[in-house]
Write a protein that holds these residues in place. Structure first.
Motif, PDB file in Angstrom:
ATOM      1  N   LEU A   1      12.461  -1.701  -5.646  1.00  0.00           N
ATOM      2  CA  LEU A   1      13.857  -1.288  -5.484  1.00  0.00           C
ATOM      3  C   LEU A   1      14.325  -0.438  -6.666  1.00  0.00           C
ATOM      4  N   CYS A   2      13.675  -0.627  -7.813  1.00  0.00           N
ATOM      5  CA  CYS A   2      13.981   0.201  -8.995  1.00  0.00           C
ATOM      6  C   CYS A   2      13.135   1.460  -9.028  1.00  0.00           C
ATOM      7  N   ALA A   3      12.347   1.687  -7.968  1.00  0.00           N
ATOM      8  CA  ALA A   3      11.424   2.830  -7.878  1.00  0.00           C
ATOM      9  C   ALA A   3      10.373   2.803  -8.986  1.00  0.00           C
ATOM     10  N   ASP A   4      10.089   1.617  -9.527  1.00  0.00           N
ATOM     11  CA  ASP A   4       9.017   1.448 -10.517  1.00  0.00           C
ATOM     12  C   ASP A   4       7.788   0.945  -9.756  1.00  0.00           C
ATOM     13  N   PHE A   5       7.129   1.862  -9.050  1.00  0.00           N
ATOM     14  CA  PHE A   5       6.094   1.467  -8.097  1.00  0.00           C
ATOM     15  C   PHE A   5       4.810   0.999  -8.779  1.00  0.00           C
ATOM     16  N   GLU A   6       4.530   1.493  -9.980  1.00  0.00           N
ATOM     17  CA  GLU A   6       3.329   1.037 -10.680  1.00  0.00           C
ATOM     18  C   GLU A   6       3.457  -0.434 -11.056  1.00  0.00           C
ATOM     19  N   ARG A   7       4.592  -0.812 -11.626  1.00  0.00           N
ATOM     20  CA  ARG A   7       4.799  -2.223 -11.957  1.00  0.00           C
ATOM     21  C   ARG A   7       4.846  -3.074 -10.692  1.00  0.00           C
ATOM     22  N   SER A   8       5.403  -2.523  -9.644  1.00  0.00           N
ATOM     23  CA  SER A   8       5.446  -3.249  -8.384  1.00  0.00           C
ATOM     24  C   SER A   8       4.040  -3.571  -7.900  1.00  0.00           C
ATOM     25  N   VAL A   9       3.161  -2.583  -7.908  1.00  0.00           N
ATOM     26  CA  VAL A   9       1.777  -2.802  -7.453  1.00  0.00           C
ATOM     27  C   VAL A   9       1.085  -3.831  -8.342  1.00  0.00           C
ATOM     28  N   ASP A  10       1.304  -3.756  -9.655  1.00  0.00           N
ATOM     29  CA  ASP A  10       0.700  -4.742 -10.565  1.00  0.00           C
ATOM     30  C   ASP A  10       1.152  -6.159 -10.214  1.00  0.00           C
ATOM     31  N   SER A  11       2.451  -6.325  -9.946  1.00  0.00           N
ATOM     32  CA  SER A  11       2.978  -7.648  -9.596  1.00  0.00           C
ATOM     33  C   SER A  11       2.391  -8.137  -8.275  1.00  0.00           C
ATOM     34  N   LEU A  12       2.307  -7.239  -7.308  1.00  0.00           N
ATOM     35  CA  LEU A  12       1.797  -7.607  -5.989  1.00  0.00           C
ATOM     36  C   LEU A  12       0.315  -7.953  -6.051  1.00  0.00           C
ATOM     37  N   ASP A  13      -0.436  -7.229  -6.877  1.00  0.00           N
ATOM     38  CA  ASP A  13      -1.854  -7.552  -7.056  1.00  0.00           C
ATOM     39  C   ASP A  13      -2.021  -8.959  -7.613  1.00  0.00           C
ATOM     40  N   PHE A  14      -1.175  -9.310  -8.587  1.00  0.00           N
ATOM     41  CA  PHE A  14      -1.281 -10.660  -9.157  1.00  0.00           C
ATOM     42  C   PHE A  14      -0.839 -11.705  -8.132  1.00  0.00           C
ATOM     43  N   ALA A  15       0.174 -11.369  -7.331  1.00  0.00           N
ATOM     44  CA  ALA A  15       0.611 -12.294  -6.282  1.00  0.00           C
ATOM     45  C   ALA A  15      -0.543 -12.626  -5.350  1.00  0.00           C
ATOM     46  N   LEU A  16      -1.355 -11.644  -5.014  1.00  0.00           N
ATOM     47  CA  LEU A  16      -2.491 -11.867  -4.110  1.00  0.00           C
ATOM     48  C   LEU A  16      -3.517 -12.808  -4.729  1.00  0.00           C
TER      49      LEU A  16
ATOM     50  N   TYR B   1      -0.059 -11.062   4.275  1.00  0.00           N
ATOM     51  CA  TYR B   1       0.229  -9.838   5.033  1.00  0.00           C
ATOM     52  C   TYR B   1       1.431  -9.108   4.446  1.00  0.00           C
ATOM     53  N   GLU B   2       2.507  -9.850   4.158  1.00  0.00           N
ATOM     54  CA  GLU B   2       3.729  -9.230   3.638  1.00  0.00           C
ATOM     55  C   GLU B   2       3.486  -8.595   2.267  1.00  0.00           C
ATOM     56  N   ILE B   3       2.699  -9.268   1.430  1.00  0.00           N
ATOM     57  CA  ILE B   3       2.421  -8.728   0.094  1.00  0.00           C
ATOM     58  C   ILE B   3       1.625  -7.432   0.206  1.00  0.00           C
ATOM     59  N   LYS B   4       0.604  -7.434   1.058  1.00  0.00           N
ATOM     60  CA  LYS B   4      -0.215  -6.231   1.225  1.00  0.00           C
ATOM     61  C   LYS B   4       0.591  -5.089   1.840  1.00  0.00           C
ATOM     62  N   LEU B   5       1.491  -5.427   2.759  1.00  0.00           N
ATOM     63  CA  LEU B   5       2.334  -4.394   3.362  1.00  0.00           C
ATOM     64  C   LEU B   5       3.216  -3.743   2.309  1.00  0.00           C
ATOM     65  N   MET B   6       3.801  -4.547   1.434  1.00  0.00           N
ATOM     66  CA  MET B   6       4.623  -4.010   0.353  1.00  0.00           C
ATOM     67  C   MET B   6       3.782  -3.210  -0.629  1.00  0.00           C
ATOM     68  N   LYS B   7       2.576  -3.686  -0.930  1.00  0.00           N
ATOM     69  CA  LYS B   7       1.698  -2.969  -1.852  1.00  0.00           C
ATOM     70  C   LYS B   7       1.354  -1.583  -1.293  1.00  0.00           C
ATOM     71  N   ALA B   8       1.006  -1.530  -0.005  1.00  0.00           N
ATOM     72  CA  ALA B   8       0.660  -0.246   0.610  1.00  0.00           C
ATOM     73  C   ALA B   8       1.842   0.711   0.557  1.00  0.00           C
ATOM     74  N   TYR B   9       3.042   0.190   0.810  1.00  0.00           N
ATOM     75  CA  TYR B   9       4.243   1.030   0.767  1.00  0.00           C
ATOM     76  C   TYR B   9       4.448   1.594  -0.643  1.00  0.00           C
ATOM     77  N   CYS B  10       4.271   0.760  -1.664  1.00  0.00           N
ATOM     78  CA  CYS B  10       4.473   1.220  -3.046  1.00  0.00           C
ATOM     79  C   CYS B  10       3.421   2.253  -3.440  1.00  0.00           C
ATOM     80  N   LEU B  11       2.181   2.062  -2.989  1.00  0.00           N
ATOM     81  CA  LEU B  11       1.141   3.056  -3.246  1.00  0.00           C
ATOM     82  C   LEU B  11       1.497   4.378  -2.571  1.00  0.00           C
ATOM     83  N   TYR B  12       2.030   4.288  -1.348  1.00  0.00           N
ATOM     84  CA  TYR B  12       2.465   5.491  -0.635  1.00  0.00           C
ATOM     85  C   TYR B  12       3.589   6.201  -1.404  1.00  0.00           C
ATOM     86  N   LYS B  13       4.576   5.425  -1.853  1.00  0.00           N
ATOM     87  CA  LYS B  13       5.702   6.023  -2.576  1.00  0.00           C
ATOM     88  C   LYS B  13       5.249   6.621  -3.906  1.00  0.00           C
TER      89      LYS B  13
END
Length: 380
Positions: free
Chosen positions: A207-222, A235-247
């Motif tokens: 939401l802060c458009a900090d997609f690199e930190r977002s992906v790092d957090s989501l990777d650890f969540a997995l 599924y939800e975590i991977k969906l969010m991760k893919a979206y952040c990688l896209y952005k």
């Protein structure tokens, strides 16, 4: 108890042969849960009727039936049935009652019940508060009230991680992202291996458009997911991760994650594939994007999705399918003229620098729209 496969076989065999079979109450509840999960309403109805015949006064059966009614969103009937269960201070019943009251917009009654539990010093008061806040958070018109309630609840249970998590979610829903992030970091310090909390932090960073930190957090969540987690969470975590990688324009990595998700279930395909196509568009692999969009554009659930059809028109232009683009544009102009032109205009605006070989296509979409409207080219 028998495993579900054998129990299911015994039940289906009795139905096929139209023979009476006895199932104890735990078996009935297991069958109800199974058919509810499979959305098999026909067999669910049969099992419920069988439970009524075999165990009409069993409290656990009635509680299971209440949960079934709530799962199909018949909250009024569930409340009526609870009145016949009768046990005072029944945790399952009180928590279900709070959920039903909130879902029916009768929050005052939910709060009255919480006041009663507070006065009685109920051993499950914290769970009741979490339940009320959780349901209210999910209802857009009650989020302010949910925020007030969870802050009050934390005065009684200041160390409750569940209540802090609900407050964090409430702040996120109210757009107070920085406050939510601060609280989320506190939650991670207190429980550093919670997949849900790392997922929440990933969402907040996105939401802060900090997609690199977002992906790092989501990777650890997995890495924190265990066998007891909700199977939907991964599924939800991977969906969010893919979206952040896209952005973040990491299209190849996003495609890899989206492709993992396409086989999850039929709904996932419909949810994931439009984003998968956009990744290929980001890579300017328009033929592959066209193939995906062409397949999903006519799906019933997507028939009014402007972005899917807008992207398909764009890919038609990029792959020299001019007539198909005009035909599709004509159809979309009839169905939602304003939104399709607005979407196509936005697509052009994101393509500031096209390769020389595509230079002539820079404004072809808007030209097509004007040509169509001005000379009825669609019929030529």
């Amino acid at each position: 108890m028998e495993n579900i496969a054998f129990l299911l076989e015994r039940f289906l065999e009795s139905q096929k042969n139209n023979t009476a079979a006895y199932f104890d109450v735990d078996e009935i509840i297991s069958l109800i849960d199974y058919f509810l999960d499979k959305d098999d309403m026909s067999n669910l109805k049969t099992v419920v009727e069988l439970g009524h015949d075999l165990h009409p006064d069993d409290v656990s059966f009635r509680i299971s039936l209440c949960r079934t009614l709530m799962a199909i969103e018949d909250f009024g009937s569930a409340l009526k049935l609870m009145d016949y269960i009768g046990d005072a201070q029944n945790e399952s019943v009180d928590l279900m009652r709070i959920e039903c009251y909130c879902e029916l917009g009768r929050c005052d009654e939910a709060l009255d019940l919480i006041d009663e539990l507070t006065a009685e010093n109920s051993p499950y008061l914290e769970e009741a508060l979490v339940q009320a806040v959780c349901v209210m958070n999910d209802m857009e018109n009650l989020r302010r009230e949910a925020g007030d309630l969870v802050k009050h609840a934390l005065t009684m249970f200041p160390d409750s991680l569940s209540l802090k998590s609900e407050l964090c979610f409430n702040l996120e829903l109210q757009g107070k992202t920085k406050e939510a992030l601060t609280l989320c970091r506190e939650l991670i310090n207190e429980d550093p291996y919670s997949a849900e909390t790392w997922y929440m932090q990933g969402r907040l960073y996105s939401l802060c458009a900090d997609f690199e930190r977002s992906v790092d957090s989501l990777d650890f969540a997995l890495t924190c997911i265990d066998e007891n987690e909700d199977p939907e969470l991964e599924y939800e975590i991977k969906l969010m991760k893919a979206y952040c990688l896209y952005k973040n324009e990491s299209y190849d990595k996003a495609i890899s994650v989206y492709e993992e998700l396409t086989g999850y279930d039929d709904f996932a395909e419909e949810e994931v594939e439009p984003f998968l196509a956009e990744c290929y568009m980001g890579l300017e692999e328009y033929e592959e994007a066209y193939r995906i969009l062409k397949r999903i554009a006519d799906l019933k659930d997507l028939e009014d999705d402007v972005s899917v059809h807008g992207n398909l028109i764009y890919c038609c232009i990029e792959t020299e399918r001019r007539k198909e683009a005009i035909d599709l544009l004509g159809e979309m102009l009839k169905r939602f003229p304003g939104s399709i032109l607005e979407y196509l205009s936005a697509l052009n605006m994101t393509k500031d620098e096209l390769a020389d070989s595509h230079a002539g296509k820079r404004h072809i979409i808007s030209d097509l729209a004007r040509t169509y409207l001005g000379s009825n080219l669609h019929n030529n």
